[in-house]
Scaffold this motif. Structure first.
Motif, PDB file in Angstrom:
ATOM      1  N   THR A   2       0.984  45.348  37.512  1.00  0.00           N
ATOM      2  CA  THR A   2       0.837  44.022  36.942  1.00  0.00           C
ATOM      3  C   THR A   2      -0.624  43.727  36.607  1.00  0.00           C
ATOM      4  O   THR A   2      -1.536  44.219  37.273  1.00  0.00           O
ATOM      5  CB  THR A   2       1.358  42.947  37.916  1.00  0.00           C
ATOM      6  OG1 THR A   2       1.165  41.668  37.341  1.00  0.00           O
ATOM      7  CG2 THR A   2       0.620  43.002  39.246  1.00  0.00           C
ATOM      8  N   GLU A   3      -0.849  42.932  35.569  1.00  0.00           N
ATOM      9  CA  GLU A   3      -2.204  42.520  35.231  1.00  0.00           C
ATOM     10  C   GLU A   3      -2.664  41.352  36.096  1.00  0.00           C
ATOM     11  O   GLU A   3      -3.868  41.105  36.226  1.00  0.00           O
ATOM     12  CB  GLU A   3      -2.289  42.140  33.752  1.00  0.00           C
ATOM     13  CG  GLU A   3      -2.089  43.320  32.813  1.00  0.00           C
ATOM     14  CD  GLU A   3      -2.274  42.943  31.365  1.00  0.00           C
ATOM     15  OE1 GLU A   3      -2.614  41.763  31.089  1.00  0.00           O
ATOM     16  OE2 GLU A   3      -2.103  43.823  30.511  1.00  0.00           O
ATOM     17  N   ARG A   4      -1.713  40.597  36.657  1.00  0.00           N
ATOM     18  CA  ARG A   4      -2.062  39.492  37.539  1.00  0.00           C
ATOM     19  C   ARG A   4      -2.509  40.027  38.893  1.00  0.00           C
ATOM     20  O   ARG A   4      -2.011  41.050  39.366  1.00  0.00           O
ATOM     21  CB  ARG A   4      -0.859  38.561  37.723  1.00  0.00           C
ATOM     22  CG  ARG A   4      -0.501  37.771  36.479  1.00  0.00           C
ATOM     23  CD  ARG A   4       0.844  37.087  36.664  1.00  0.00           C
ATOM     24  NE  ARG A   4       0.868  36.192  37.813  1.00  0.00           N
ATOM     25  CZ  ARG A   4       0.582  34.882  37.760  1.00  0.00           C
ATOM     26  NH1 ARG A   4       0.229  34.336  36.605  1.00  0.00           N
ATOM     27  NH2 ARG A   4       0.648  34.131  38.838  1.00  0.00           N
ATOM     28  N   LYS A   5      -3.429  39.333  39.519  1.00  0.00           N
ATOM     29  CA  LYS A   5      -3.856  39.715  40.855  1.00  0.00           C
ATOM     30  C   LYS A   5      -2.771  39.370  41.869  1.00  0.00           C
ATOM     31  O   LYS A   5      -1.925  38.509  41.629  1.00  0.00           O
ATOM     32  CB  LYS A   5      -5.169  39.027  41.209  1.00  0.00           C
ATOM     33  CG  LYS A   5      -6.352  39.542  40.397  1.00  0.00           C
ATOM     34  CD  LYS A   5      -7.658  38.903  40.851  1.00  0.00           C
ATOM     35  CE  LYS A   5      -8.831  39.485  40.083  1.00  0.00           C
ATOM     36  NZ  LYS A   5     -10.129  38.896  40.539  1.00  0.00           N
ATOM     37  N   TYR A  29      -2.590  34.168  40.857  1.00  0.00           N
ATOM     38  CA  TYR A  29      -2.177  35.264  41.737  1.00  0.00           C
ATOM     39  C   TYR A  29      -0.658  35.265  41.921  1.00  0.00           C
ATOM     40  O   TYR A  29      -0.026  34.208  41.982  1.00  0.00           O
ATOM     41  CB  TYR A  29      -2.814  35.110  43.125  1.00  0.00           C
ATOM     42  CG  TYR A  29      -4.250  35.516  43.207  1.00  0.00           C
ATOM     43  CD1 TYR A  29      -4.634  36.671  43.882  1.00  0.00           C
ATOM     44  CD2 TYR A  29      -5.248  34.744  42.616  1.00  0.00           C
ATOM     45  CE1 TYR A  29      -5.970  37.045  43.961  1.00  0.00           C
ATOM     46  CE2 TYR A  29      -6.589  35.105  42.696  1.00  0.00           C
ATOM     47  CZ  TYR A  29      -6.937  36.259  43.365  1.00  0.00           C
ATOM     48  OH  TYR A  29      -8.256  36.628  43.449  1.00  0.00           O
ATOM     49  N   TRP A  80       4.323  45.251  42.916  1.00  0.00           N
ATOM     50  CA  TRP A  80       3.236  44.959  41.971  1.00  0.00           C
ATOM     51  C   TRP A  80       2.245  46.106  41.761  1.00  0.00           C
ATOM     52  O   TRP A  80       1.398  46.031  40.878  1.00  0.00           O
ATOM     53  CB  TRP A  80       2.466  43.733  42.444  1.00  0.00           C
ATOM     54  CG  TRP A  80       3.277  42.483  42.486  1.00  0.00           C
ATOM     55  CD1 TRP A  80       3.865  41.848  41.420  1.00  0.00           C
ATOM     56  CD2 TRP A  80       3.593  41.688  43.644  1.00  0.00           C
ATOM     57  NE1 TRP A  80       4.508  40.715  41.839  1.00  0.00           N
ATOM     58  CE2 TRP A  80       4.367  40.581  43.205  1.00  0.00           C
ATOM     59  CE3 TRP A  80       3.285  41.793  44.999  1.00  0.00           C
ATOM     60  CZ2 TRP A  80       4.829  39.610  44.070  1.00  0.00           C
ATOM     61  CZ3 TRP A  80       3.753  40.824  45.876  1.00  0.00           C
ATOM     62  CH2 TRP A  80       4.516  39.742  45.412  1.00  0.00           C
ATOM     63  N   ARG A  82      -0.379  46.799  43.329  1.00  0.00           N
ATOM     64  CA  ARG A  82      -1.768  46.444  43.625  1.00  0.00           C
ATOM     65  C   ARG A  82      -1.793  45.353  44.697  1.00  0.00           C
ATOM     66  O   ARG A  82      -0.843  44.589  44.847  1.00  0.00           O
ATOM     67  CB  ARG A  82      -2.490  45.945  42.374  1.00  0.00           C
ATOM     68  CG  ARG A  82      -1.927  44.634  41.829  1.00  0.00           C
ATOM     69  CD  ARG A  82      -2.566  44.237  40.502  1.00  0.00           C
ATOM     70  NE  ARG A  82      -3.977  43.926  40.632  1.00  0.00           N
ATOM     71  CZ  ARG A  82      -4.778  43.715  39.587  1.00  0.00           C
ATOM     72  NH1 ARG A  82      -4.305  43.800  38.344  1.00  0.00           N
ATOM     73  NH2 ARG A  82      -6.060  43.429  39.771  1.00  0.00           N
ATOM     74  N   ASP A  84      -4.923  42.642  45.844  1.00  0.00           N
ATOM     75  CA  ASP A  84      -6.297  42.206  45.605  1.00  0.00           C
ATOM     76  C   ASP A  84      -6.864  41.360  46.735  1.00  0.00           C
ATOM     77  O   ASP A  84      -8.085  41.235  46.861  1.00  0.00           O
ATOM     78  CB  ASP A  84      -6.356  41.392  44.314  1.00  0.00           C
ATOM     79  CG  ASP A  84      -5.931  42.199  43.100  1.00  0.00           C
ATOM     80  OD1 ASP A  84      -6.804  42.769  42.432  1.00  0.00           O
ATOM     81  OD2 ASP A  84      -4.707  42.269  42.838  1.00  0.00           O
TER      82      ASP A  84
END
Length: 262
Positions: A2-5, A29, A80, A82, A84
């Motif tokens: 995903t590009e969102r954190k 987020y 996701w 990721r 962050d």
């Protein structure tokens, strides 16, 4: 990926955790909402985050269980790819009073450390490789108990002192890839305090707190969440800080103007 954190907030069904999750959702987020008992409240917390555009994942897990911590992180990565930010908010206490040593048996002492200290470390260990890859941030929810040696019980005071020490250690050892900070609230006007103290004692303590602190107010959950969100999503040059959110309680009682006159 995903590009969102993505952030994991432990203990995010109610209070500071729920307010933090919502604050991060408003900053773009996606959120893993963690709870150990309060399923209905956790569902409501996740729904509030979705209303402002976040994707959410609801995970029941006790952070004192290392396998559960690792499974929680695996679930976030599967969803996701990721992570962050990690906010270590899950915590327990015994409202025994700091001077009532006999009220604390060994299992209670262990349980407080298992959740507050070992659980925090286990979550960091499970997340650390992913946080390094994202140049991410960790925020530990501590307390003035750990900085000033006052609080709801000796075990709680000691556990928050341990969190503060670990925050400093982690800030050094994980730099420059991961920033690590802690917030140390004083009194917070949440259900956690009211339930633990009883409503009458809670109101009495709140009034006393507001009369004796320089800023004359207790923290709300949103006050604490605002600081956490800043440490996660801003504060690019801040690491290893133990930020007191106590309305100046650590300064001592502010003298009145009349008392200050010669």
């Amino acid at each position: 990926m995903t590009e969102r954190k993505v952030a994991i907030v432990t203990g995010s069904a109610t209070g500071v955790g729920a307010a933090t999750a919502l604050g991060l959702a408003r900053r773009g987020y996606d959120l893993l909402i963690n709870y150990s008992r309060s399923e209905s409240e956790a569902t409501a917390s996740a729904a509030a985050c979705r209303e402002v555009g976040a994707d959410t994942l609801l995970v029941r897990a006790d952070v004192a269980d290392d396998a559960a911590c690792r499974a929680m992180v695996d679930a976030a990565m599967a969803r996701w790819q990721r992570i962050d930010a990690l906010v270590n908010n899950a915590g327990v206490t015994s409202f025994a009073g700091a001077s009532n040593w006999d009220a604390l048996d060994t299992p209670t002492f262990h349980r407080i450390f298992d959740v507050n200290v070992i659980g925090m470390f286990q979550m960091v260990r499970a997340c650390v490789a992913h946080l390094k890859a994202a140049n991410g941030a960790i925020v530990n929810v501590s307390s003035t108990a750990g900085s000033l040696g006052i609080g709801s019980s000796v075990a709680y005071i000691a556990s928050k002192g341990a969190i503060n020490s670990l925050t400093l250690h982690l800030a050094r050892s994980l730099a420059p890839a991961v920033r690590v900070n802690a917030v140390c609230p004083g009194m917070i006007t949440t259900r956690w305090f009211a339930d633990g103290l009883g409503e009458a004692n809670f109101q009495k303590l709140k009034a006393q707190y507001e009369q004796t602190t320089p800023l004359a107010r207790a923290c709300t959950a949103e006050d604490v969440a605002e600081a956490i969100v800043w440490l996660v999503d801003g504060a690019r040059t801040v690491t290893g800080e133990l930020i007191l959110l106590d309305s100046g309680m650590h300064l001592g009682r502010t003298p009145s103007v009349a008392a200050a006159k010669p």
